[in-house]
Design an enzyme around this catalytic site. Sequence first.
Site, PDB file in Angstrom:
ATOM      1  N   ASP A 126       2.923  10.495   3.016  1.00 55.48           N
ATOM      2  CA  ASP A 126       3.676  11.379   3.481  1.00 55.48           C
ATOM      3  C   ASP A 126       3.233  12.362   4.165  1.00 55.48           C
ATOM      4  O   ASP A 126       2.760  13.644   3.811  1.00 55.48           O
ATOM      5  CB  ASP A 126       4.468  12.030   2.199  1.00 55.48           C
ATOM      6  CG  ASP A 126       5.846  12.731   2.715  1.00 55.48           C
ATOM      7  OD1 ASP A 126       6.314  12.706   3.948  1.00 55.48           O
ATOM      8  OD2 ASP A 126       6.686  13.278   2.080  1.00 55.48           O
ATOM      9  N   LYS A 164       2.797   4.470   0.947  1.00 60.21           N
ATOM     10  CA  LYS A 164       3.429   5.252   2.337  1.00 60.21           C
ATOM     11  C   LYS A 164       3.093   6.574   2.114  1.00 60.21           C
ATOM     12  O   LYS A 164       3.599   7.372   1.271  1.00 60.21           O
ATOM     13  CB  LYS A 164       4.906   4.877   2.236  1.00 60.21           C
ATOM     14  CG  LYS A 164       5.163   5.560   3.661  1.00 60.21           C
ATOM     15  CD  LYS A 164       6.954   5.051   3.916  1.00 60.21           C
ATOM     16  CE  LYS A 164       7.075   5.462   5.347  1.00 60.21           C
ATOM     17  NZ  LYS A 164       7.412   6.861   5.479  1.00 60.21           N
ATOM     18  N   CYS A 180      37.931  16.934  17.148  1.00 53.38           N
ATOM     19  CA  CYS A 180      38.488  17.748  18.072  1.00 53.38           C
ATOM     20  C   CYS A 180      39.023  17.176  19.586  1.00 53.38           C
ATOM     21  O   CYS A 180      38.260  16.350  20.189  1.00 53.38           O
ATOM     22  CB  CYS A 180      37.562  18.853  18.206  1.00 53.38           C
ATOM     23  SG  CYS A 180      37.968  19.822  19.699  1.00 53.38           S
ATOM     24  N   GLU A 213       0.745  -1.071  -0.046  1.00 55.19           N
ATOM     25  CA  GLU A 213      -0.163   0.096  -0.067  1.00 55.19           C
ATOM     26  C   GLU A 213       0.795   1.302  -0.056  1.00 55.19           C
ATOM     27  O   GLU A 213       1.906   1.290   0.488  1.00 55.19           O
ATOM     28  CB  GLU A 213      -1.026  -0.084   1.215  1.00 55.19           C
ATOM     29  CG  GLU A 213       0.003   0.286   2.466  1.00 55.19           C
ATOM     30  CD  GLU A 213      -0.608  -0.318   3.843  1.00 55.19           C
ATOM     31  OE1 GLU A 213      -0.906  -1.423   3.956  1.00 55.19           O
ATOM     32  OE2 GLU A 213      -1.028   0.685   4.731  1.00 55.19           O
ATOM     33  N   LYS A 219      10.906   2.630  -0.291  1.00 55.53           N
ATOM     34  CA  LYS A 219      11.039   4.205  -0.568  1.00 55.53           C
ATOM     35  C   LYS A 219      11.303   4.451  -2.176  1.00 55.53           C
ATOM     36  O   LYS A 219      11.899   3.550  -2.733  1.00 55.53           O
ATOM     37  CB  LYS A 219      12.344   4.667   0.193  1.00 55.53           C
ATOM     38  CG  LYS A 219      12.214   4.665   1.753  1.00 55.53           C
ATOM     39  CD  LYS A 219      11.056   5.284   2.203  1.00 55.53           C
ATOM     40  CE  LYS A 219      11.297   6.602   2.527  1.00 55.53           C
ATOM     41  NZ  LYS A 219      11.794   7.093   3.739  1.00 55.53           N
ATOM     42  N   TYR A 238      -4.454   2.708   8.555  1.00 53.90           N
ATOM     43  CA  TYR A 238      -3.496   1.630   7.951  1.00 53.90           C
ATOM     44  C   TYR A 238      -3.190   0.549   8.951  1.00 53.90           C
ATOM     45  O   TYR A 238      -2.492  -0.110   8.724  1.00 53.90           O
ATOM     46  CB  TYR A 238      -2.460   2.279   7.051  1.00 53.90           C
ATOM     47  CG  TYR A 238      -1.472   3.297   7.822  1.00 53.90           C
ATOM     48  CD1 TYR A 238      -0.921   2.860   8.933  1.00 53.90           C
ATOM     49  CD2 TYR A 238      -1.479   4.305   7.277  1.00 53.90           C
ATOM     50  CE1 TYR A 238      -0.054   3.929   9.473  1.00 53.90           C
ATOM     51  CE2 TYR A 238      -0.595   5.244   7.889  1.00 53.90           C
ATOM     52  CZ  TYR A 238       0.042   4.888   8.980  1.00 53.90           C
ATOM     53  OH  TYR A 238       0.774   5.787   9.624  1.00 53.90           O
ATOM     54  N   CYS A 258      40.649  22.637  15.531  1.00 53.10           N
ATOM     55  CA  CYS A 258      39.201  22.662  15.867  1.00 53.10           C
ATOM     56  C   CYS A 258      38.851  24.255  15.637  1.00 53.10           C
ATOM     57  O   CYS A 258      39.724  25.231  16.279  1.00 53.10           O
ATOM     58  CB  CYS A 258      39.005  22.641  17.167  1.00 53.10           C
ATOM     59  SG  CYS A 258      37.068  22.876  17.690  1.00 53.10           S
ATOM     60  N   CYS A 270      37.548  25.876  19.318  1.00 47.52           N
ATOM     61  CA  CYS A 270      38.568  25.921  20.636  1.00 47.52           C
ATOM     62  C   CYS A 270      39.915  25.927  20.139  1.00 47.52           C
ATOM     63  O   CYS A 270      41.035  26.313  20.911  1.00 47.52           O
ATOM     64  CB  CYS A 270      38.175  24.832  21.685  1.00 47.52           C
ATOM     65  SG  CYS A 270      38.881  23.209  21.065  1.00 47.52           S
ATOM     66  N   CYS A 285      36.029  22.378  24.722  1.00 42.01           N
ATOM     67  CA  CYS A 285      35.612  23.034  23.546  1.00 42.01           C
ATOM     68  C   CYS A 285      34.376  23.362  23.620  1.00 42.01           C
ATOM     69  O   CYS A 285      33.223  22.501  23.914  1.00 42.01           O
ATOM     70  CB  CYS A 285      35.661  21.667  22.561  1.00 42.01           C
ATOM     71  SG  CYS A 285      35.150  22.401  20.876  1.00 42.01           S
TER      72      CYS A 285
HETATM   73  S1  IVH Z   1       2.549   1.103   9.132  1.00 48.62           S
HETATM   74  C1  IVH Z   1       4.076  -0.935  13.052  1.00 48.62           C
HETATM   75  N1  IVH Z   1       1.617   2.102   6.587  1.00 48.62           N
HETATM   76  O1  IVH Z   1       5.456   5.546   7.900  1.00 48.62           O
HETATM   77  C2  IVH Z   1       4.035   0.139  11.484  1.00 48.62           C
HETATM   78  N2  IVH Z   1       3.006   3.434   7.977  1.00 48.62           N
HETATM   79  O2  IVH Z   1       8.383   5.313   8.330  1.00 48.62           O
HETATM   80  C3  IVH Z   1       3.044   1.112  11.499  1.00 48.62           C
HETATM   81  N3  IVH Z   1       3.268   5.715   7.167  1.00 48.62           N
HETATM   82  O3  IVH Z   1       5.437   6.189  11.472  1.00 48.62           O
HETATM   83  C4  IVH Z   1       3.175   1.941  10.307  1.00 48.62           C
HETATM   84  N4  IVH Z   1       1.936   5.415   5.351  1.00 48.62           N
HETATM   85  O4  IVH Z   1       3.694   7.235  10.009  1.00 48.62           O
HETATM   86  C5  IVH Z   1       2.219   2.247   7.786  1.00 48.62           C
HETATM   87  N5  IVH Z   1       0.569   2.771   4.786  1.00 48.62           N
HETATM   88  C6  IVH Z   1       1.475   3.082   5.863  1.00 48.62           C
HETATM   89  C7  IVH Z   1       2.094   4.210   6.145  1.00 48.62           C
HETATM   90  C8  IVH Z   1       2.848   4.495   7.283  1.00 48.62           C
HETATM   91  C9  IVH Z   1       2.745   6.295   6.152  1.00 48.62           C
HETATM   92  C10 IVH Z   1       4.253   6.154   8.142  1.00 48.62           C
HETATM   93  C11 IVH Z   1       3.906   6.234   9.622  1.00 48.62           C
HETATM   94  C12 IVH Z   1       4.890   5.541  10.337  1.00 48.62           C
HETATM   95  C13 IVH Z   1       6.146   5.751   9.361  1.00 48.62           C
HETATM   96  C14 IVH Z   1       7.262   4.802   9.193  1.00 48.62           C
END
Ligand code: IVH
Length: 705
Positions: free
Chosen positions: A129, A127, A446, A125, A323, A235, A428, A431, A452
Amino acid sequence: MDQKSPSEMTENEARAELERLAKILLQANQDYHGDDAPTISDAEYDAFKKRNAEIEKLFPTLVREDSPSEQIGAPASSGFGKISHAVRMLSLGNAFDDNDVEEFDTRVRKFLGINSGDVIEYTAEPKIDGLSLSLRYESGQLVYAATRGDGEVGENVTENARTIDDIPVMLTNAPDVLEVRGEVYMSHHDFLALNERQKVRGEKAFANPRNAAAGSLRQLDAQITKSRPLKFFAYAWGEISAPLGATQFDSIKALKALGFSTNPLTMVCSSPEELISHYRKIEQSRATLGYDIDGVVYKVNDLGLQKRLGFRSTTPRWAIAHKFPAELAWTRLERIEIQIGRTGALSPVARLDPVTVGGVVVSNATLHNEDYIQGRGSKGEVIRDGKDIREGDWVQVYRAGDVIPKIADVDMSKRPSNSVPYEFPSKCNICGSPAVREEGDAVRRCTGGIICSAQAIEKLKHFVSRSAFDIEGLGAKQVEQFYNDGWIKTPADIFTLRERFGQGLQQLKNRDGWGEKSATNLFDAIDAKREIPLGKLIFSLGIRHVGDSSGALLANHFQSWENFERALVNTTIGSGEAWDDLLSIDGVGAVMASSLVNAFQNEKEREAIDALITHLAPIDAVRKNTEGSPVAGKTVVFTGTLEKMSRAEAKARAEELGAKVSGSVSKKTDILVAGPGAGSKATKAAELNVMVIDEAAWLDMIEGL
Ligand code: IVH
């Protein structure tokens, strides 16, 4: 600024001006602490505060209830109550290419002992942002909404969450207790419209939808949040009194049925190849989705398997974020500057001609160390085809997710003819102490130590940071000021502030922005942190190589400050029982172990630690789920072939039950679990009279726990 002097103001003008200043300063505080849009300069901030104080002095009856002079530190966050998450909010491990995805599948299979012939299903699914939010429902009613915070304690933003259309305030047919987790985000369309409105009103534009969503959710005034069009995708879940389904996919369907928005691109896949192909599809539709995503999340579909896989210290073993590749842009590198870190590292930073990379203005990039500048990687390998980086070069900048921007390439055709290789300093710049590079260290450091000021300040900033002491009102900015004023030189000094300034408060009080009330609030906030969980305390000491998850691992192993300290003082690097014991902790290697021992056996560092501890009451670590566990506190060794589970799963399970798992048999071993093929360990255990059992007996022992 063409402004009227306070002494020439009428009462009405003064009132209006105080109102204007309160608004500006509140916003500036929120920008600074709430990590949204770029903030006004410190000088402007101070000028506004000074003007506010002058007017208040001349018109004491007009001082506002929300007067900015009463506010210190982080009002944006201090305005919200704190909520401890019933189940921790974790982050995700990352995969950056197809190979990482294959490896994720291999790791899962290995842990579960499922071979490649059998299918493991995963969900895939987008991710999102945005920022994560936990919604707790009891008997169907929304009782609170909390931000992630440090994963354990977040901010109570219930009133704000109630204004979001995607978040139901009441559920029918929901489990008695249900914590729904998901992401708050802003669509591209709403983001552009919001920035237009901000512009018209003369207010600052947000850098990107994520910052706009964060800034909008963390408003003290819920009416403002209401006016900002936020959305929410569910999610995941936290505490739950009855399961929503047997699989991830069915549970998400159940959340949808309860009235939550769930992402329509969620899909079940049966192999890494299918995951990757769904990833490509999502990547292609990225531009037309209408909201920002930064990758694809894969989760093991079967919740029974998720449970067996469990968690590492901060991430689940059953999920990963794949990612999207980093975004790139070319710009000119104006200068290379050196920053001194808390461990004395000289960190080169590239100051860039500002450039937009994936919607965010970037003006700095990390250059890591001198080898990196010269075109060599951490293992001495050639990077960027060996091209070095110089001041005046055209460089390609990239950023992946939240990480600090980096430099991918140099355009040699644009290199000025008079350019010279960058000469890394050997002193450094703060300092003046020699900066030396020890054998095997990629970093030049340093040697000034405590003299420092840069190191001392960075240590203090680390000490008060969110994952460490997190003292309300004492952020990076304040400790730096206090250091420069000579009030706080070491962490221990923080805890004597009241003693030294509490009586006459005069000095603190006269400082810009420090009223009697705010100073007292600060002292109280400091007192509240004298009791501190052991893991956070260990992390806060700022010992090299000891991050927050290591702090937690060490705390879990040693349980009390006394045990921890005694062990480190009595350890010899490289040999002996105490050394072996340190290395037996999963996640602690020789590098971290040596660094810990060095810190506790260095006279100066010891003094600073001892001084600090006299002011604190560390809270012992308690092992979870160990009540009634017959193996709690026992040292267990696994050897031979295990048939019912992998070695990794056996170890993880034993640790969950409070046992200490070691790799070798010694006098300290309580139980040896020996599968077929057990060799010398079984012999040694017999010699030492250690209890030896087989896998079935072990499973009987821990059954039902
Ligand atoms: S699952 C235990 N699903 O990504 C795992 N996270 O990098 C719970 N996020 O803190 C997260 N879309 O804020 C999950 N489809 C998705 C997501 C998602 C965005 C974010 C979430 C998490 C962060 C981790």
